[in-house]
Motif scaffolding. Structure first.
Motif, PDB file in Angstrom:
ATOM      1  N   PRO A 212      -0.970  -5.124   4.481  1.00  0.00           N
ATOM      2  CA  PRO A 212      -1.055  -4.404   5.748  1.00  0.00           C
ATOM      3  C   PRO A 212      -2.467  -4.339   6.350  1.00  0.00           C
ATOM      4  N   VAL A 213      -3.509  -4.423   5.525  1.00  0.00           N
ATOM      5  CA  VAL A 213      -4.849  -4.282   6.099  1.00  0.00           C
ATOM      6  C   VAL A 213      -5.328  -5.581   6.755  1.00  0.00           C
TER       7      VAL A 213
ATOM      8  N   GLY B 187       5.940   9.560   1.985  1.00  0.00           N
ATOM      9  CA  GLY B 187       5.352   8.268   2.317  1.00  0.00           C
ATOM     10  C   GLY B 187       6.420   7.233   2.576  1.00  0.00           C
ATOM     11  N   ALA B 188       6.250   6.459   3.669  1.00  0.00           N
ATOM     12  CA  ALA B 188       7.224   5.424   4.005  1.00  0.00           C
ATOM     13  C   ALA B 188       6.501   4.178   4.487  1.00  0.00           C
ATOM     14  N   VAL B 189       7.105   3.022   4.219  1.00  0.00           N
ATOM     15  CA  VAL B 189       6.563   1.758   4.718  1.00  0.00           C
ATOM     16  C   VAL B 189       7.688   1.011   5.424  1.00  0.00           C
TER      17      VAL B 189
ATOM     18  N   MET C   1       8.124   4.878   0.053  1.00  0.00           N
ATOM     19  CA  MET C   1       7.266   4.066  -0.795  1.00  0.00           C
ATOM     20  C   MET C   1       7.873   3.891  -2.179  1.00  0.00           C
TER      21      MET C   1
ATOM     22  N   GLN D 199       0.837  -1.193   0.000  1.00  0.00           N
ATOM     23  CA  GLN D 199       0.000   0.000   0.000  1.00  0.00           C
ATOM     24  C   GLN D 199       0.869   1.238   0.000  1.00  0.00           C
ATOM     25  N   THR D 200       0.566   2.144  -0.915  1.00  0.00           N
ATOM     26  CA  THR D 200       1.335   3.383  -0.969  1.00  0.00           C
ATOM     27  C   THR D 200       0.379   4.550  -0.687  1.00  0.00           C
ATOM     28  N   ALA D 201       0.449   5.639  -1.462  1.00  0.00           N
ATOM     29  CA  ALA D 201      -0.422   6.773  -1.156  1.00  0.00           C
ATOM     30  C   ALA D 201      -1.824   6.496  -1.673  1.00  0.00           C
ATOM     31  N   GLY D 202      -2.620   5.888  -0.799  1.00  0.00           N
ATOM     32  CA  GLY D 202      -4.002   5.559  -1.123  1.00  0.00           C
ATOM     33  C   GLY D 202      -4.817   5.662   0.138  1.00  0.00           C
ATOM     34  N   CYS D 203      -5.961   4.986   0.159  1.00  0.00           N
ATOM     35  CA  CYS D 203      -6.852   5.128   1.326  1.00  0.00           C
ATOM     36  C   CYS D 203      -7.316   3.784   1.858  1.00  0.00           C
ATOM     37  N   SER D 204      -6.791   2.672   1.340  1.00  0.00           N
ATOM     38  CA  SER D 204      -7.239   1.321   1.700  1.00  0.00           C
ATOM     39  C   SER D 204      -8.611   0.984   1.140  1.00  0.00           C
ATOM     40  N   GLY D 205      -9.225   1.890   0.410  1.00  0.00           N
ATOM     41  CA  GLY D 205     -10.541   1.618  -0.168  1.00  0.00           C
ATOM     42  C   GLY D 205     -10.493   0.455  -1.147  1.00  0.00           C
TER      43      GLY D 205
ATOM     44  N   GLY E  43     -10.532   4.768   3.066  1.00  0.00           N
ATOM     45  CA  GLY E  43     -11.415   3.814   2.411  1.00  0.00           C
ATOM     46  C   GLY E  43     -12.108   2.878   3.378  1.00  0.00           C
TER      47      GLY E  43
ATOM     48  N   ASN F 254       2.769   7.985   8.538  1.00  0.00           N
ATOM     49  CA  ASN F 254       3.842   7.843   7.550  1.00  0.00           C
ATOM     50  C   ASN F 254       3.446   8.261   6.139  1.00  0.00           C
TER      51      ASN F 254
END
Lengths: 296, 89
Positions: free
Chosen positions: A50-51, A92-94, A104, A11-17, B61, B35
């Motif tokens: 990750p989710v 952004g970092a993971v 990311m 997952q990078t710059a998103g919203c998990s949607g 989301g 992050n």
């Protein structure tokens, strides 16, 4: 023996949607997809997500990095989100490496390098989407651009949508498992599978007859085509009208709201304002011709 | 005294890091770091206000509705529209 298909879901710059939409898959269910053999003799081994994954912190990152090392050239990388690149990609970092955050951008390039194939899931990963909307504060880039910039040549499939329908992802993965990586003929010029993005919303819209007659809804709740209320169906490629959402229950225009064009690279800047009519243009490939007479 | 770092925190929406300092089994100090920065406030500037309820849903989301509804209530308030029974004015 059961063959394992390792998958890393980054997952990078998103919203998990996109991830949440995927969990809503009805047939097969996400449980069947992850636990059972998805095709005879093939099991999807989701190594990092990750989710849904139980592990966190170092253990999680280790699972991701081990997969990249041990399954070189065998794993599928799914990227969900755009990639921030401004100011050395600091936005952004993971996870960490030697006490330092790993950006990311770095994760995507590292993981993509050794992947079998890459799936850009969602409009952010496919085209930039919302994080890349004007003025794109973090210089968010789609996955394809990041790969191109770093000279990485790997099979890539874009599955846009904000969020994408779970079937679009599951169907694409099933296709890869059953008949190998998609060929040039299977994808459109934006690398979307034609099976799901082959037709305009407008072509299959149940309100299409109203458009052809020039009968337009003037306010929400009216009978008629939603074109003048801002519907972007005439420029948007997806099979929502046929597939419908939430296990085929309904879809946006079925619920009386205009399509906002989320599967297109133009989303959101050129498909906005979402509640304003598209600029009148010659719209190719819509079939029937609307003569332009308006009923006031 | 030990320091614990959990990065990433999983089973949440977003990208989170948690650092904690532990002394004799008790957390003495803790800090969290988001992050990811996307800049929604910057992206929203200058747009048709009605688009806010669609764009803010993409903050998360997992809970898009709460952001969408908050944006809608804000627009109602900005336009001076009252929706009886929905919320106290």
């Amino acid at each position: 023996m059961v063959k394992e298909l390792p998958v890393v879901y980054l997952q990078t710059a998103g919203c998990s949607g996109c991830a949440v939409s995927l969990l809503n898959s009805a047939s097969p269910t996400i449980k069947n997809m992850l636990i059972d053999q998805i095709a005879p003799g093939i099991h999807i081994n989701l190594r990092f997500h990750p989710v849904v994954m139980a592990a966190a912190g170092e253990l999680a990152v280790q699972a991701m990095e081990d997969t990249a090392r041990e399954k070189k050239g065998e794993y599928v990388l799914v990227v969900d989100g755009a990639v921030p690149t401004a100011t050395d990609a600091v936005y952004g970092a993971v996870g960490e490496r030697n006490g330092q955050p790993v950006t990311m951008q770095q994760r995507v390039t590292e993981l993509a390098q050794d992947a079998l194939a890459i799936i850009a899931l969602g409009t952010c990963a496919s085209f930039g989407g919302i994080p890349a909307a004007e003025p794109n504060p973090t210089s968010a880039r789609p996955v394809k651009q990041v790969l191109d910039d770093n000279g990485i040549q790997k099979p890539l499939v874009n599955i846009p949508g904000c969020p994408p329908h779970p079937d679009w992802f599951v169907g694409t993965v099933a296709g890869i498992i059953l008949s190998g990586l998609p060929t040039v003929d299977d994808l459109d010029d934006l690398l979307r599978p034609k099976a799901f993005y082959g037709k305009l919303i407008h072509e299959n819209c149940p309100r299409r007859a109203y458009f052809d007659e020039g009968k337009f809804a003037k306010k929400f709740g009216d009978e008629g085509c939603l074109y003048e209320l801002g519907c972007k169906g005439p420029i948007t490629y997806a099979d929502c009208p046929l597939r419908r959402w939430n296990s085929g229950t309904n879809w946006v225009i079925g619920a009386g709201a205009p399509c906002n064009g989320c599967t297109q690279p133009e989303f959101p800047d050129q498909t906005a304002p979402f509640y304003e009519k598209l600029i009148d243009v010659e719209i190719p490939t819509i079939g029937a011709c609307w003569t332009g007479k308006e009923e006031k | 005294m030990g320091k614990i770092v959990i990065d990433p925190v999983t089973r949440i929406e977003g990208h989170l890091k948690v650092e904690a300092t532990v002394e004799n089994g008790v957390v003495k100090d803790a800090r969290t770091t988001g992050n990811l920065f996307r800049g929604f406030e910057i992206i929203l500037r200058g747009r048709d206000p009605r688009d806010a309820q669609i764009i803010t849903q993409r903050i998360c989301g997992v809970c898009p509705q709460s952001h969408g509804i908050a944006a809608t209530l804000n627009l109602d308030s900005a336009f001076g529209i009252s929706t009886p029974g929905l919320y106290a004015t």
